[in-house]
Design a protein around this motif. Sequence first.
Motif, mmCIF file in Angstrom:
data_model
loop_
_atom_site.group_PDB
_atom_site.id
_atom_site.type_symbol
_atom_site.label_atom_id
_atom_site.label_comp_id
_atom_site.label_asym_id
_atom_site.label_seq_id
_atom_site.Cartn_x
_atom_site.Cartn_y
_atom_site.Cartn_z
ATOM 1 N N ARG A 72 -52.750 9.157 -35.748
ATOM 2 C CA ARG A 72 -52.191 8.073 -36.568
ATOM 3 C C ARG A 72 -53.206 7.587 -37.594
ATOM 4 N NH1 ARG A 72 -51.521 2.405 -36.227
ATOM 5 N NH2 ARG A 72 -49.565 1.784 -37.197
ATOM 6 N N GLU A 73 -54.464 7.450 -37.174
ATOM 7 C CA GLU A 73 -55.530 7.062 -38.099
ATOM 8 C C GLU A 73 -56.404 8.281 -38.343
ATOM 9 O OE1 GLU A 73 -57.662 3.528 -37.195
ATOM 10 O OE2 GLU A 73 -55.841 2.375 -36.818
ATOM 11 N N ILE A 74 -56.510 8.660 -39.599
ATOM 12 C CA ILE A 74 -57.207 9.896 -39.954
ATOM 13 C C ILE A 74 -57.660 9.770 -41.408
ATOM 14 C CG2 ILE A 74 -55.059 11.048 -40.676
ATOM 15 C CD1 ILE A 74 -56.126 13.636 -39.400
ATOM 16 N N THR A 75 -58.796 10.369 -41.730
ATOM 17 C CA THR A 75 -59.199 10.344 -43.137
ATOM 18 C C THR A 75 -58.412 11.418 -43.884
ATOM 19 O OG1 THR A 75 -60.999 11.969 -42.974
ATOM 20 C CG2 THR A 75 -61.555 9.637 -42.516
ATOM 21 N N SER A 76 -58.363 11.279 -45.200
ATOM 22 C CA SER A 76 -57.617 12.262 -45.987
ATOM 23 C C SER A 76 -58.224 13.654 -45.831
ATOM 24 C CB SER A 76 -57.552 11.842 -47.454
ATOM 25 O OG SER A 76 -58.845 11.632 -47.986
ATOM 26 N N LEU A 77 -59.551 13.747 -45.739
ATOM 27 C CA LEU A 77 -60.185 15.052 -45.556
ATOM 28 C C LEU A 77 -59.847 15.633 -44.182
ATOM 29 C CD1 LEU A 77 -61.955 17.285 -46.674
ATOM 30 C CD2 LEU A 77 -63.961 16.037 -45.837
ATOM 31 N N GLN A 78 -59.858 14.812 -43.150
ATOM 32 C CA GLN A 78 -59.488 15.287 -41.814
ATOM 33 C C GLN A 78 -58.041 15.759 -41.781
ATOM 34 O OE1 GLN A 78 -60.520 11.684 -39.736
ATOM 35 N NE2 GLN A 78 -62.398 12.573 -38.882
ATOM 36 N N LEU A 79 -57.176 15.044 -42.482
ATOM 37 C CA LEU A 79 -55.772 15.449 -42.543
ATOM 38 C C LEU A 79 -55.648 16.813 -43.212
ATOM 39 C CD1 LEU A 79 -52.784 14.931 -42.104
ATOM 40 C CD2 LEU A 79 -52.781 13.563 -44.206
ATOM 41 N N TRP A 80 -56.364 17.004 -44.322
ATOM 42 C CA TRP A 80 -56.362 18.310 -44.995
ATOM 43 C C TRP A 80 -56.852 19.393 -44.033
ATOM 44 C CZ3 TRP A 80 -54.503 21.238 -48.618
ATOM 45 C CH2 TRP A 80 -55.171 22.395 -48.998
ATOM 46 N N GLU A 81 -57.918 19.118 -43.289
ATOM 47 C CA GLU A 81 -58.468 20.105 -42.349
ATOM 48 C C GLU A 81 -57.459 20.438 -41.251
ATOM 49 O OE1 GLU A 81 -62.131 18.156 -41.350
ATOM 50 O OE2 GLU A 81 -63.155 18.968 -43.129
ATOM 51 N N GLU A 82 -56.697 19.445 -40.793
ATOM 52 C CA GLU A 82 -55.651 19.701 -39.793
ATOM 53 C C GLU A 82 -54.589 20.650 -40.353
ATOM 54 O OE1 GLU A 82 -55.216 18.634 -36.499
ATOM 55 O OE2 GLU A 82 -57.295 17.969 -36.669
ATOM 56 N N ILE A 83 -54.221 20.435 -41.609
ATOM 57 C CA ILE A 83 -53.211 21.287 -42.247
ATOM 58 C C ILE A 83 -53.758 22.699 -42.442
ATOM 59 C CG2 ILE A 83 -51.860 21.618 -44.362
ATOM 60 C CD1 ILE A 83 -51.738 18.479 -44.490
ATOM 61 N N VAL A 84 -55.028 22.808 -42.830
ATOM 62 C CA VAL A 84 -55.642 24.124 -43.042
ATOM 63 C C VAL A 84 -55.782 24.889 -41.716
ATOM 64 C CG1 VAL A 84 -57.760 25.302 -43.787
ATOM 65 C CG2 VAL A 84 -56.761 23.512 -45.213
ATOM 66 N N GLN A 141 -46.126 12.110 -35.946
ATOM 67 C CA GLN A 141 -45.669 13.284 -36.676
ATOM 68 C C GLN A 141 -45.408 12.916 -38.121
ATOM 69 O OE1 GLN A 141 -42.341 15.102 -34.652
ATOM 70 N NE2 GLN A 141 -43.761 16.364 -33.512
ATOM 71 N N VAL A 142 -45.864 13.787 -39.021
ATOM 72 C CA VAL A 142 -45.633 13.578 -40.443
ATOM 73 C C VAL A 142 -44.915 14.796 -41.010
ATOM 74 C CG1 VAL A 142 -47.611 12.045 -40.776
ATOM 75 C CG2 VAL A 142 -47.910 14.503 -41.080
ATOM 76 N N SER A 143 -44.201 14.581 -42.097
ATOM 77 C CA SER A 143 -43.558 15.678 -42.813
ATOM 78 C C SER A 143 -44.512 16.146 -43.897
ATOM 79 C CB SER A 143 -42.255 15.210 -43.466
ATOM 80 O OG SER A 143 -41.343 14.811 -42.476
ATOM 81 N N VAL A 144 -44.841 17.436 -43.875
ATOM 82 C CA VAL A 144 -45.730 17.990 -44.888
ATOM 83 C C VAL A 144 -44.885 18.823 -45.840
ATOM 84 C CG1 VAL A 144 -47.804 19.354 -45.323
ATOM 85 C CG2 VAL A 144 -47.617 18.044 -43.206
ATOM 86 N N LEU A 145 -44.982 18.499 -47.118
ATOM 87 C CA LEU A 145 -44.226 19.196 -48.158
ATOM 88 C C LEU A 145 -45.187 20.038 -48.977
ATOM 89 C CD1 LEU A 145 -42.155 16.114 -49.381
ATOM 90 C CD2 LEU A 145 -41.586 17.720 -47.555
ATOM 91 N N TYR A 146 -44.834 21.289 -49.176
ATOM 92 C CA TYR A 146 -45.681 22.217 -49.925
ATOM 93 C C TYR A 146 -44.999 22.565 -51.239
ATOM 94 C CZ TYR A 146 -47.769 22.772 -45.309
ATOM 95 O OH TYR A 146 -48.358 22.529 -44.093
ATOM 96 N N VAL A 159 -53.588 24.995 -39.457
ATOM 97 C CA VAL A 159 -52.276 25.602 -39.255
ATOM 98 C C VAL A 159 -52.031 26.715 -40.287
ATOM 99 C CG1 VAL A 159 -49.788 25.148 -39.193
ATOM 100 C CG2 VAL A 159 -51.386 23.447 -38.300
ATOM 101 N N HIS A 160 -52.531 26.507 -41.503
ATOM 102 C CA HIS A 160 -52.336 27.461 -42.608
ATOM 103 C C HIS A 160 -53.678 27.752 -43.284
ATOM 104 C CE1 HIS A 160 -48.035 26.909 -42.163
ATOM 105 N NE2 HIS A 160 -48.223 25.609 -42.230
ATOM 106 N N PRO A 161 -54.507 28.618 -42.673
ATOM 107 C CA PRO A 161 -55.863 28.853 -43.179
ATOM 108 C C PRO A 161 -55.916 29.292 -44.643
ATOM 109 C CG PRO A 161 -55.571 29.874 -41.027
ATOM 110 C CD PRO A 161 -54.227 29.368 -41.459
ATOM 111 N N ARG A 162 -54.881 29.954 -45.136
ATOM 112 C CA ARG A 162 -54.913 30.429 -46.524
ATOM 113 C C ARG A 162 -54.944 29.284 -47.532
ATOM 114 N NH1 ARG A 162 -50.266 34.293 -47.545
ATOM 115 N NH2 ARG A 162 -51.426 34.696 -49.453
ATOM 116 N N LEU A 163 -54.528 28.089 -47.115
ATOM 117 C CA LEU A 163 -54.573 26.934 -48.015
ATOM 118 C C LEU A 163 -56.002 26.571 -48.422
ATOM 119 C CD1 LEU A 163 -51.858 24.614 -46.464
ATOM 120 C CD2 LEU A 163 -51.731 25.842 -48.623
#
Length: 83
Positions: A25-37, A1-6, A39-43
């Motif tokens: 735990r191991e993820i590329t920065s682009l994959q991490l962005w896609e995971e966040i999007v 689990q990570v804390s995401v700050l907007y 949850v929040h498609p408007r991003l």
Amino acid sequence: QVSVLYFARSAELAGLRCETLSVPREITSLQLWEEIVKVHPRLALIRDQVVFAVRQEYVLLGDQLLVLQPGDEVAIIPPISGG
């Protein structure tokens, strides 16, 4: 689990300023962005302008591998406009 700050526009689009997300735990920065999007498609609107910071270090969206630890901070920082 990570804390995401907007911040700024990303907080407006996500509708909140921070949250905890479960990501691999191991993820590329682009994959991490896609995971966040997921949850929040408007991003997706700010994808090309966003600056990403992991543990207070800037990261480009791409295939850079991140090894995340529980509690790591991920900041979504859109461009700051000023005049």
